[in-house]
Design an enzyme around this catalytic site. Sequence first.
Site, PDB file in Angstrom:
ATOM      1  N   GLU A  35      17.070   0.377  29.795  1.00  0.00           N
ATOM      2  CA  GLU A  35      16.834  -0.930  29.170  1.00  0.00           C
ATOM      3  C   GLU A  35      17.661  -2.039  29.823  1.00  0.00           C
ATOM      4  OE1 GLU A  35      14.596  -1.924  26.932  1.00  0.00           O
ATOM      5  OE2 GLU A  35      13.748   0.082  27.021  1.00  0.00           O
ATOM      6  N   HIS A  37      18.314  -2.381  33.026  1.00  0.00           N
ATOM      7  CA  HIS A  37      17.555  -2.866  34.191  1.00  0.00           C
ATOM      8  C   HIS A  37      16.363  -3.711  33.742  1.00  0.00           C
ATOM      9  CE1 HIS A  37      19.316   0.970  35.951  1.00  0.00           C
ATOM     10  NE2 HIS A  37      19.717   0.062  36.811  1.00  0.00           N
ATOM     11  N   GLY A 147      23.354  -7.205  36.507  1.00  0.00           N
ATOM     12  CA  GLY A 147      23.895  -6.901  35.189  1.00  0.00           C
ATOM     13  C   GLY A 147      25.403  -7.087  35.153  1.00  0.00           C
ATOM     14  N   GLN A 153      31.386  -6.101  40.727  1.00  0.00           N
ATOM     15  CA  GLN A 153      30.287  -6.175  41.698  1.00  0.00           C
ATOM     16  C   GLN A 153      29.658  -7.572  41.680  1.00  0.00           C
ATOM     17  OE1 GLN A 153      27.172  -3.065  42.512  1.00  0.00           O
ATOM     18  NE2 GLN A 153      26.036  -4.206  40.983  1.00  0.00           N
TER      19      GLN A 153
HETATM   20  O1  PAF Z   1      24.383  -1.930  40.743  1.00  0.00           O
HETATM   21  C1  PAF Z   1      23.651  -1.255  41.490  1.00  0.00           C
HETATM   22  O2  PAF Z   1      22.713  -0.576  41.062  1.00  0.00           O
HETATM   23  C2  PAF Z   1      23.907  -1.276  42.982  1.00  0.00           C
HETATM   24  O3  PAF Z   1      25.267  -1.368  43.256  1.00  0.00           O
HETATM   25  C3  PAF Z   1      23.116  -2.371  43.723  1.00  0.00           C
HETATM   26  C4  PAF Z   1      23.524  -3.763  43.276  1.00  0.00           C
HETATM   27  C5  PAF Z   1      21.639  -2.175  43.502  1.00  0.00           C
HETATM   28  C6  PAF Z   1      23.396  -2.283  45.224  1.00  0.00           C
HETATM   29  O4  PAF Z   1      23.047  -1.036  45.730  1.00  0.00           O
END
Ligand code: PAF
Length: 278
Positions: A35, A37, A147, A153
């Site tokens: 959910e 994503h 997210g 990140q």
């Molecule tokens: O968060 C993730 O799923 C990964 O780190 C991403 C941003 C797709 C990069 O591979």
Amino acid sequence: MRVVRDAASLKAAVAAWHAAGERVALVPTMGYLHEGHLALVARGRELAQRVVATIFVNPTQFAPHEDLGRYPRDEAGDIAKLEAAGCDLLFAPSVEVMYPPGFATRISMGGPAEGLEGTHRPQMFGGVALVCSRLFGLSGADVAVFGEKDWQQVMVVRRVAADLALPIEIVTVPTVRAADGLALSSRNAYLDAEARAKAVAMYQALSHVAERLKAGATAAEACGEAEARLGEAGFRQVDYVALRSEDGFEEMSGLAKPGRVLGAAWLGQVRLIDNLPV
Ligand code: PAF
């Protein structure tokens, strides 16, 4: 929803949408969608006429001892979820498409990549910066949606997009949680029933830090208490519980301005991360 696996088809689809005056949102993922994503896809649909999701389990962000080989995958299930969510196109490339023969670029990230995840997973942020930059370039998307569950990140992606003047806007979506507060993550699939019951302690520990900071505790006091609580709840190792500023991702000793409390800890062989705004 179209599924394409080569760069030329992706570029052509986005170019046709741009020619028709449509804005395009990109949702980069590693698949095994949940959910959280789908909330990114929903935000993409608000921000643009077209949404492109990507599924690529990126080898450059995994260290050799990490879970690249056993990372959960379910492309058919992911396609059904993306279709139902109203995604227009899925880009699901092979390693050879993302990193073709002769590919030689590496990215070494400083700034927000330093400390916390950067200390415990030194491979990760160079790989994330590399794959995201390449996905931004290959797609030509106008906006990318990430997210907040992976807050560090997000800081890294914003930094690399700004530093390399990549013509893309970065937008974030709050973490989607299970009813008990556990942050949704593809890696939750690794938790057995016993570990799943204990996992909520991460959210509870970070909530405790947020409450204590608001009541005037120092970061050292509040984070120390949270680490102890994680140990008592059955986490075998706490990598960190820390407070960083929301704007510059700097260490803070107390709640002088808006921040994020971040944590990472191991339940058996499963490493959980989470964060909360405070
Ligand atoms: O968060 C993730 O799923 C990964 O780190 C991403 C941003 C797709 C990069 O591979």
